[in-house]
Design a protein around this motif. Structure first.
Motif, PDB file in Angstrom:
ATOM      1  N   ALA A 198       0.838  -1.194   0.000  1.00 18.60           N
ATOM      2  CA  ALA A 198       0.000   0.000   0.000  1.00 18.60           C
ATOM      3  C   ALA A 198       0.871   1.242   0.000  1.00 18.60           C
ATOM      4  N   VAL A 199       0.505   2.211  -0.832  1.00 14.21           N
ATOM      5  CA  VAL A 199       1.131   3.535  -0.842  1.00 14.21           C
ATOM      6  C   VAL A 199       0.017   4.542  -1.087  1.00 14.21           C
ATOM      7  N   GLY A 200       0.383   5.802  -1.234  1.00 14.29           N
ATOM      8  CA  GLY A 200      -0.629   6.799  -1.532  1.00 14.29           C
ATOM      9  C   GLY A 200      -1.016   7.628  -0.328  1.00 14.29           C
ATOM     10  N   LYS A 201      -2.061   8.431  -0.469  1.00 17.07           N
ATOM     11  CA  LYS A 201      -2.447   9.448   0.504  1.00 17.07           C
ATOM     12  C   LYS A 201      -2.669   8.897   1.913  1.00 17.07           C
ATOM     13  N   GLU A 202      -3.415   7.813   2.035  1.00 23.16           N
ATOM     14  CA  GLU A 202      -3.698   7.252   3.361  1.00 23.16           C
ATOM     15  C   GLU A 202      -2.815   6.073   3.722  1.00 23.16           C
ATOM     16  N   GLY A 203      -1.855   5.735   2.879  1.00 19.66           N
ATOM     17  CA  GLY A 203      -0.916   4.677   3.182  1.00 19.66           C
ATOM     18  C   GLY A 203      -1.574   3.343   3.506  1.00 19.66           C
ATOM     19  N   ILE A 204      -1.032   2.645   4.493  1.00 24.65           N
ATOM     20  CA  ILE A 204      -1.557   1.330   4.877  1.00 24.65           C
ATOM     21  C   ILE A 204      -2.989   1.442   5.383  1.00 24.65           C
ATOM     22  N   LEU A 205      -3.289   2.517   6.088  1.00 19.39           N
ATOM     23  CA  LEU A 205      -4.637   2.690   6.620  1.00 19.39           C
ATOM     24  C   LEU A 205      -5.683   2.632   5.511  1.00 19.39           C
ATOM     25  N   GLY A 206      -5.416   3.339   4.416  1.00 18.57           N
ATOM     26  CA  GLY A 206      -6.371   3.367   3.318  1.00 18.57           C
ATOM     27  C   GLY A 206      -6.641   1.989   2.749  1.00 18.57           C
ATOM     28  N   ARG A 207      -5.587   1.188   2.589  1.00 15.47           N
ATOM     29  CA  ARG A 207      -5.752  -0.167   2.040  1.00 15.47           C
ATOM     30  C   ARG A 207      -6.473  -1.060   3.027  1.00 15.47           C
ATOM     31  N   TRP A 208      -6.129  -0.967   4.310  1.00 21.77           N
ATOM     32  CA  TRP A 208      -6.732  -1.835   5.320  1.00 21.77           C
ATOM     33  C   TRP A 208      -8.196  -1.480   5.586  1.00 21.77           C
ATOM     34  N   LYS A 209      -8.586  -0.252   5.265  1.00 28.05           N
ATOM     35  CA  LYS A 209     -10.003   0.108   5.359  1.00 28.05           C
ATOM     36  C   LYS A 209     -10.838  -0.764   4.419  1.00 28.05           C
ATOM     37  N   GLU A 210     -10.260  -1.082   3.262  1.00 25.26           N
ATOM     38  CA  GLU A 210     -10.973  -1.919   2.291  1.00 25.26           C
ATOM     39  C   GLU A 210     -11.161  -3.331   2.833  1.00 25.26           C
ATOM     40  N   TYR A 211     -10.128  -3.863   3.483  1.00 26.10           N
ATOM     41  CA  TYR A 211     -10.251  -5.198   4.078  1.00 26.10           C
ATOM     42  C   TYR A 211     -11.264  -5.194   5.223  1.00 26.10           C
ATOM     43  N   ALA A 212     -11.241  -4.148   6.024  1.00 26.75           N
ATOM     44  CA  ALA A 212     -12.186  -4.067   7.138  1.00 26.75           C
ATOM     45  C   ALA A 212     -13.622  -4.013   6.633  1.00 26.75           C
ATOM     46  N   ASN A 213     -13.811  -3.472   5.451  1.00 28.05           N
ATOM     47  CA  ASN A 213     -15.147  -3.327   4.881  1.00 28.05           C
ATOM     48  C   ASN A 213     -15.717  -4.649   4.375  1.00 28.05           C
ATOM     49  N   ASN A 214     -14.876  -5.443   3.664  1.00 21.85           N
ATOM     50  CA  ASN A 214     -15.431  -6.669   3.064  1.00 21.85           C
ATOM     51  C   ASN A 214     -14.614  -7.924   3.316  1.00 21.85           C
ATOM     52  N   GLY A 215     -13.464  -7.799   3.964  1.00 21.43           N
ATOM     53  CA  GLY A 215     -12.649  -8.963   4.296  1.00 21.43           C
ATOM     54  C   GLY A 215     -11.636  -9.342   3.249  1.00 21.43           C
ATOM     55  N   HIS A 216     -11.911  -9.053   1.979  1.00 22.39           N
ATOM     56  CA  HIS A 216     -11.010  -9.503   0.909  1.00 22.39           C
ATOM     57  C   HIS A 216     -10.288  -8.378   0.190  1.00 22.39           C
ATOM     58  N   GLY A 217     -10.767  -7.140   0.323  1.00 20.56           N
ATOM     59  CA  GLY A 217     -10.089  -6.012  -0.297  1.00 20.56           C
ATOM     60  C   GLY A 217      -9.990  -6.082  -1.811  1.00 20.56           C
ATOM     61  N   GLY A 218     -10.827  -6.924  -2.428  1.00 16.81           N
ATOM     62  CA  GLY A 218     -10.796  -7.068  -3.875  1.00 16.81           C
ATOM     63  C   GLY A 218      -9.873  -8.163  -4.370  1.00 16.81           C
TER      64      GLY A 218
END
Length: 284
Positions: A208-228
């Motif tokens: 993960a990189v970008g504006k929110e870093g790891i937090l931004g990517r892990w938000k996706e996992y917290a939402n659906n478990g698989h993050g896509g």
């Protein structure tokens, strides 16, 4: 010194009764915090190999944490004690075969209302590891170290010490006020992270990189478990409860300003080291 006995008395506990306080922290490969989070704790607590809760009207229950501390989780009325010959074979629980196998006592415990505002918030000092895990309440005088914010998960341990269950990750994400240090630290860096399915040990490496870093990517996992991720999605679609076995950690921190391609190069190194393409959950 502000003791737990004074606080619970103020909250309505009749301290003239026979009361014991217990710090649960199993050393047999059983995570009592996970049992509590998944609704398995009360049955676990009710079975004991020794008659620890005898001559006891109420039980003040806590979960052990590091640094000889404990977190208060509730007060239980001890209604009855029954002798048993081991733990029932027909019960399928996470600690089966690890703990409670040789239980000799089964307690009928009822959780008392009125202490909800203090549950998972009172942090208590437990003197030393040598001190008994269960003792008389009136003689313990456990000192309260801190009243934690509602929704608080745990102290931020440092990037490379992170090892969050899926349930803990969700709690961190959904309550930024109680866990503001986590949000600040995880959003300040990018990184290569690891997801482990503890049911079979298979691993997934991501970055993960970008504006929110790891937090931004892990938000996706917290939402659906698989993050896509395709393989993680397949696992969850076959068994939605499987996501509760996922654990999240960080292998390496990276500057958020790295390009996506630069992050993928670092990610690829760990995929190769851990073999997650051939033997894990990475498809590329």
């Amino acid at each position: 010194m502000l003791s737990i006995s004074k606080v619970l008395q103020f909250a309505g506990l009749d301290i003239s009764k026979n009361i014991k306080i217990a710090r649960h922290m199993d050393t047999r490969g059983v995570d009592v915090h996970e049992l509590y989070a998944t609704g398995h704790f009360e049955l676990y607590q009710s079975y004991q190999e020794k008659n620890h809760f005898r001559d006891c009207d109420y039980l003040v229950s806590c979960l052990g944490i590091e640094n000889n501390q404990a977190i208060f989780i509730g007060v239980y009325e001890v209604r009855a004690i029954n002798k048993v010959n081991g733990f029932p074979d027909y019960l399928d629980v996470p600690y089966k075969g690890k703990a409670k196998t040789y239980s000799r006592y089964k307690y009928e415990l009822k959780k008392l209302s009125g202490f909800e505002e203090l549950e998972n918030r009172l942090l208590i000092k437990w003197e030393s590891r040598a001190q008994s895990w269960c003792m008389k309440f009136e003689t313990s005088e456990k000192e309260i170290i801190q009243l934690l914010p509602k929704g608080y998960v745990r102290d931020f341990p440092g990037y490379l010490e992170i090892n969050l269950s899926f349930r803990e990750l969700q709690k961190v994400i959904v309550d930024p006020n109680a866990n503001n240090i986590w949000h600040k630290m995880l959003s300040s860096v990018g990184g290569v992270y690891l997801i482990v399915d503890t049911e079979d040990g298979l691993q997934y490496v991501g970055s993960a990189v970008g504006k929110e870093g790891i937090l931004g990517r892990w938000k996706e996992y917290a939402n659906n478990g698989h993050g896509g991720n395709k393989k993680l999605r397949e696992i969850i679609e076959l068994n939605p409860e499987r996501v509760q076995n996922f654990r999240f950690s960080i292998l390496q921190t990276l500057p958020r300003t790295l390009t996506r391609n630069e992050a993928l190069i670092e990610e690829s190194k760990y995929k190769h080291k851990l073999g997650t393409r051939a033997y894990g959950l990475n498809l590329n």
